[in-house]
Write a protein that holds these residues in place. Structure first.
Motif, PDB file in Angstrom:
ATOM      1  N   GLN A 153      27.134  56.686  -3.930  1.00  9.54           N
ATOM      2  CA  GLN A 153      27.160  57.244  -5.294  1.00  9.54           C
ATOM      3  C   GLN A 153      28.184  58.272  -5.583  1.00  9.54           C
ATOM      4  O   GLN A 153      28.376  59.044  -4.700  1.00  9.54           O
ATOM      5  CB  GLN A 153      25.938  58.044  -5.979  1.00  9.54           C
ATOM      6  CG  GLN A 153      25.562  58.181  -7.338  1.00  9.54           C
ATOM      7  CD  GLN A 153      25.547  56.749  -7.906  1.00  9.54           C
ATOM      8  OE1 GLN A 153      24.501  56.138  -7.524  1.00  9.54           O
ATOM      9  NE2 GLN A 153      25.919  56.805  -8.983  1.00  9.54           N
ATOM     10  N   GLY A 154      29.310  58.338  -6.496  1.00  9.49           N
ATOM     11  CA  GLY A 154      30.127  59.089  -6.867  1.00  9.49           C
ATOM     12  C   GLY A 154      31.330  58.378  -7.392  1.00  9.49           C
ATOM     13  O   GLY A 154      31.282  57.084  -7.932  1.00  9.49           O
ATOM     14  N   ALA A 155      32.389  59.241  -7.886  1.00 11.47           N
ATOM     15  CA  ALA A 155      33.497  58.884  -8.451  1.00 11.47           C
ATOM     16  C   ALA A 155      34.700  58.946  -7.735  1.00 11.47           C
ATOM     17  O   ALA A 155      35.064  60.021  -7.088  1.00 11.47           O
ATOM     18  CB  ALA A 155      33.648  59.414  -9.997  1.00 11.47           C
ATOM     19  N   CYS A 156      35.511  57.910  -7.996  1.00 11.46           N
ATOM     20  CA  CYS A 156      37.141  57.953  -6.983  1.00 11.46           C
ATOM     21  C   CYS A 156      37.775  59.360  -7.801  1.00 11.46           C
ATOM     22  O   CYS A 156      37.911  59.624  -9.001  1.00 11.46           O
ATOM     23  CB  CYS A 156      37.816  56.919  -7.209  1.00 11.46           C
ATOM     24  SG  CYS A 156      39.587  56.784  -6.530  1.00 11.46           S
ATOM     25  N   LEU A 164      31.850  54.506  -4.658  1.00  9.20           N
ATOM     26  CA  LEU A 164      32.739  54.926  -3.448  1.00  9.20           C
ATOM     27  C   LEU A 164      31.810  54.052  -2.252  1.00  9.20           C
ATOM     28  O   LEU A 164      30.825  53.699  -2.478  1.00  9.20           O
ATOM     29  CB  LEU A 164      32.493  56.138  -2.985  1.00  9.20           C
ATOM     30  CG  LEU A 164      33.090  57.329  -3.936  1.00  9.20           C
ATOM     31  CD1 LEU A 164      32.877  58.596  -3.631  1.00  9.20           C
ATOM     32  CD2 LEU A 164      34.569  57.009  -4.220  1.00  9.20           C
ATOM     33  N   VAL A 165      32.632  53.921  -1.142  1.00 11.21           N
ATOM     34  CA  VAL A 165      32.028  53.100  -0.106  1.00 11.21           C
ATOM     35  C   VAL A 165      32.127  53.897   1.209  1.00 11.21           C
ATOM     36  O   VAL A 165      33.250  54.594   1.494  1.00 11.21           O
ATOM     37  CB  VAL A 165      32.375  51.772   0.122  1.00 11.21           C
ATOM     38  CG1 VAL A 165      32.292  50.661  -0.913  1.00 11.21           C
ATOM     39  CG2 VAL A 165      34.009  51.691   0.104  1.00 11.21           C
ATOM     40  N   GLU A 166      31.397  53.810   2.306  1.00 13.93           N
ATOM     41  CA  GLU A 166      31.382  54.705   3.275  1.00 13.93           C
ATOM     42  C   GLU A 166      32.209  53.922   4.285  1.00 13.93           C
ATOM     43  O   GLU A 166      31.679  52.755   4.664  1.00 13.93           O
ATOM     44  CB  GLU A 166      30.064  55.132   4.087  1.00 13.93           C
ATOM     45  CG  GLU A 166      30.079  56.097   4.946  1.00 13.93           C
ATOM     46  CD  GLU A 166      28.456  56.507   5.238  1.00 13.93           C
ATOM     47  OE1 GLU A 166      28.249  56.538   6.557  1.00 13.93           O
ATOM     48  OE2 GLU A 166      27.632  56.737   4.444  1.00 13.93           O
ATOM     49  N   ALA A 178      35.843  52.064  -4.248  1.00 18.53           N
ATOM     50  CA  ALA A 178      35.108  50.711  -4.213  1.00 18.53           C
ATOM     51  C   ALA A 178      36.244  49.748  -4.553  1.00 18.53           C
ATOM     52  O   ALA A 178      36.107  48.512  -4.537  1.00 18.53           O
ATOM     53  CB  ALA A 178      33.622  50.624  -4.384  1.00 18.53           C
ATOM     54  N   SER A 179      37.031  50.174  -5.602  1.00 20.63           N
ATOM     55  CA  SER A 179      37.954  49.273  -6.325  1.00 20.63           C
ATOM     56  C   SER A 179      38.851  48.678  -5.292  1.00 20.63           C
ATOM     57  O   SER A 179      39.682  49.532  -4.550  1.00 20.63           O
ATOM     58  CB  SER A 179      38.478  50.034  -7.260  1.00 20.63           C
ATOM     59  OG  SER A 179      39.493  49.327  -7.992  1.00 20.63           O
ATOM     60  N   ARG A 180      39.075  47.301  -5.438  1.00 19.38           N
ATOM     61  CA  ARG A 180      40.055  46.800  -4.743  1.00 19.38           C
ATOM     62  C   ARG A 180      41.492  47.085  -5.116  1.00 19.38           C
ATOM     63  O   ARG A 180      42.341  47.061  -4.130  1.00 19.38           O
ATOM     64  CB  ARG A 180      39.972  45.201  -4.722  1.00 19.38           C
ATOM     65  CG  ARG A 180      38.369  44.856  -4.040  1.00 19.38           C
ATOM     66  CD  ARG A 180      38.581  43.238  -4.141  1.00 19.38           C
ATOM     67  NE  ARG A 180      37.042  43.245  -3.576  1.00 19.38           N
ATOM     68  CZ  ARG A 180      36.637  41.665  -3.546  1.00 19.38           C
ATOM     69  NH1 ARG A 180      37.251  40.767  -3.916  1.00 19.38           N
ATOM     70  NH2 ARG A 180      35.458  41.693  -2.951  1.00 19.38           N
ATOM     71  N   LYS A 181      41.842  47.479  -6.235  1.00 18.25           N
ATOM     72  CA  LYS A 181      42.895  48.204  -6.830  1.00 18.25           C
ATOM     73  C   LYS A 181      43.466  49.294  -6.373  1.00 18.25           C
ATOM     74  O   LYS A 181      44.488  49.399  -5.814  1.00 18.25           O
ATOM     75  CB  LYS A 181      43.320  47.775  -8.211  1.00 18.25           C
ATOM     76  CG  LYS A 181      42.897  46.385  -8.739  1.00 18.25           C
ATOM     77  CD  LYS A 181      43.073  46.471 -10.225  1.00 18.25           C
ATOM     78  CE  LYS A 181      42.670  44.930 -10.724  1.00 18.25           C
ATOM     79  NZ  LYS A 181      42.582  45.197 -12.326  1.00 18.25           N
ATOM     80  N   CYS A 182      42.536  50.245  -6.171  1.00 16.40           N
ATOM     81  CA  CYS A 182      42.694  51.630  -5.797  1.00 16.40           C
ATOM     82  C   CYS A 182      42.663  51.660  -4.208  1.00 16.40           C
ATOM     83  O   CYS A 182      43.726  52.067  -3.573  1.00 16.40           O
ATOM     84  CB  CYS A 182      41.902  52.609  -6.480  1.00 16.40           C
ATOM     85  SG  CYS A 182      42.013  54.447  -6.243  1.00 16.40           S
TER      86      CYS A 182
END
Length: 193
Positions: A153-156, A164-166, A178-182
């Motif tokens: 849980q969280g925002a970029c 977000l991913v660990e 977790a965004s593939r673009k960022c």
């Protein structure tokens, strides 16, 4: 000058001459043919007669006797190796065609993390056909969002994406967008003591 080939050199021609079987439908001679599924006997008057019979039995040979009674007929259940893998069936096959159902797959673990793409579903832990774990939205097929790493849980910090991913590396664990673009690597803020 063309040479004649001695047909007696081939064992198949001798087999056909010695053990001549006849087609039960039309009475013509049966021939041994080969396919990707193994040898079979076919009528020599094909395509007029399309009779064929497998030479190998794919019913499933018995691997182990289980000592349990069949729920339908009472005979013993056995473990068989079939064409599509192992299965448990009745020893009285083909009279009794009972086959045990596979145990249901374990329930998918739902997380409390909402899907950042659709906002209505939640991320669920799933297994791929190769046994790898991934996390996907439970609103599939409407929402096709999925990630391979553990969601957090969280925002970029860079783009504001809501998940977000660990990630794990040689230097330790860190969080990434977790965004593939960022895919921005998050800076860890130490909590004040």
């Amino acid at each position: 000058m063309a040479r004649k080939i001695d047909q007696s050199l081939f064992p198949e021609t001798q087999k056909r001459q010695d053990n001549q079987e006849h087609c039960p439908e039309c009475g013509s001679a049966l021939l041994i043919r080969h396919s990707k599924r193994g040898p079979f006997k076919a009528c020599s008057s094909y395509p007029a007669c399309d009779f064929s019979k497998a030479m190998t039995n794919n019913d499933g040979h018995v691997v182990k006797e289980l000592g349990l009674p069949c729920p339908e007929c009472g005979d013993e259940l056995v473990l068989r190796q079939g064409r599509y893998g192992m299965f448990i069936g009745c020893s009285a096959y083909p009279v009794c065609q009972h086959i045990e159902k596979r145990e249901s797959q374990p329930q998918e673990a739902k997380s409390a993390i909402a899907c950042p793409e659709c906002g209505t579903g939640t991320l669920t832990e799933r297994k791929s056909r190769y046994g790898k774990t991934f996390y996907a939205c439970d609103a599939y097929p409407k929402c096709k969002f999925a990630v391979n790493q553990t969601p957090v849980q969280g925002a970029c910090e860079a783009c504001g994406f809501g998940l977000l991913v660990e990630k794990k590396s040689a230097n330790g664990n860190y969080k990434q967008c977790a965004s593939r673009k960022c895919q921005h690597r998050q800076t860890e803020v130490e909590p004040e003591v």
